[in-house]
Design an enzyme around this catalytic site. Sequence first.
Site, PDB file in Angstrom:
ATOM      1  N   HIS A 167      21.776   4.585   0.064  1.00 37.12           N
ATOM      2  CA  HIS A 167      21.127   3.664   1.000  1.00 37.12           C
ATOM      3  C   HIS A 167      19.620   3.912   1.021  1.00 37.12           C
ATOM      4  CE1 HIS A 167      19.795   2.730   5.280  1.00 37.12           C
ATOM      5  NE2 HIS A 167      19.967   1.570   4.691  1.00 37.12           N
ATOM      6  N   VAL A 178      16.345   8.074  -0.035  1.00 37.80           N
ATOM      7  CA  VAL A 178      17.632   7.508  -0.430  1.00 37.80           C
ATOM      8  C   VAL A 178      18.707   8.377   0.228  1.00 37.80           C
ATOM      9  CG1 VAL A 178      19.188   6.879  -2.304  1.00 37.80           C
ATOM     10  CG2 VAL A 178      16.721   6.742  -2.655  1.00 37.80           C
ATOM     11  N   GLU A 179      19.539   7.769   1.063  1.00 39.78           N
ATOM     12  CA  GLU A 179      20.637   8.497   1.693  1.00 39.78           C
ATOM     13  C   GLU A 179      21.845   8.440   0.766  1.00 39.78           C
ATOM     14  OE1 GLU A 179      20.443   8.152   6.396  1.00 39.78           O
ATOM     15  OE2 GLU A 179      20.434   6.170   5.482  1.00 39.78           O
ATOM     16  N   ILE A 180      22.232   9.594   0.236  1.00 44.44           N
ATOM     17  CA  ILE A 180      23.393   9.696  -0.637  1.00 44.44           C
ATOM     18  C   ILE A 180      24.605  10.009   0.236  1.00 44.44           C
ATOM     19  CG2 ILE A 180      24.429  10.895  -2.594  1.00 44.44           C
ATOM     20  CD1 ILE A 180      21.949   9.337  -3.347  1.00 44.44           C
TER      21      ILE A 180
END
Length: 354
Positions: A167, A178-180
């Site tokens: 995200h 970036v949210e993994i």
Amino acid sequence: MSDSDLDLTNVDVPAAGGAPPSGGSDQPPAGNQAARAGQPRLGPVAVVGAGTIGLSWARLFASCGAPVRIFDPRPDLAEVCAGIADEAPECEDLLIVAKCLGEAVDGVRLVQESGPEDSAVKIQLFADLAEYAPDEALLVSSSSAITASTIAARMTDADAARVLVAHPFNPPHVMPLVEIVPGERTAPESVERALAIYRRCGKEPVVLQAEAAGFVGNRLQNAVLREAAGLVQRGVVSPADVDAVVRNSLGLRWAAVGPFEGMHMGGGEQGFRGFMEHIGPSFAAIDIHEPDMSPDGMAPVVEQVEEAYGPHASAEAIRRRDAIQAGVLRAREELDAGPPRRSGPGDQTAARKK
């Protein structure tokens, strides 16, 4: 057109096979500015969904030397891709418009999906991706709230192992985060591969240890929005003044440090522990008002926002936002790259430590 406007259902999905489309080799053209010496070049990437987020992802990957195949049923896809090349000429030879989903994902290493925020659409789309993309390709969603476990609901364990959420914050080619977010069946190797790809693109990925609807960034954003809306509804402040407060205090500080580190600094010699001992009770005593987030309840708030900023954000306002954000990022990079800062006469923190 925003990503939520995209319709990726009922599209032609021929089986993948044959030679990759023109320009789809693993190596970007010689002399590409983003393919820096000594760094591995990215393999082909498929961007599925060409709304605001998808196009920004495409620009990012191409600027890092990856051939990018873009698929979206929107009729003006070629024109919007040309617009990317106008703004970022180094991307021009790396952006490939795919005629169908199968062509887009043939031979790629990563699929970055940025379609509608609709769980039924994503479940079907990822089932199609599992069928047509190479077995080794990562299947990644840009979803803002839908979890990887939900998206992989109809997939085998082997296919679900390569599904995760990455995200971004808009626009991905500018914002570092970036949210993994791995799902319940995502393989650890898939997480490590994703981290390597996004770091190669200059991002600062954060891996969540558990799935949570909205992840972290949007949950924090939601909490701030709810409190801001409640203050406006109660007549405490206008939307424009809420923005002024954040822009000239919290936003400025949070560009340098996050909330925990900021409070850790504010606690002096005792750090965050001291902050909570001295300020924590006052914070705990602040009354919490649940805002009315229904359409009727938010109508006055929406009207005031439109009165302050117009019916939609102007192109000039967006350019100004992006320029300021880019300036902040440059300042951070310069400070991170430079020698340790020496304390000066006005450095109170250094003085206390002495």
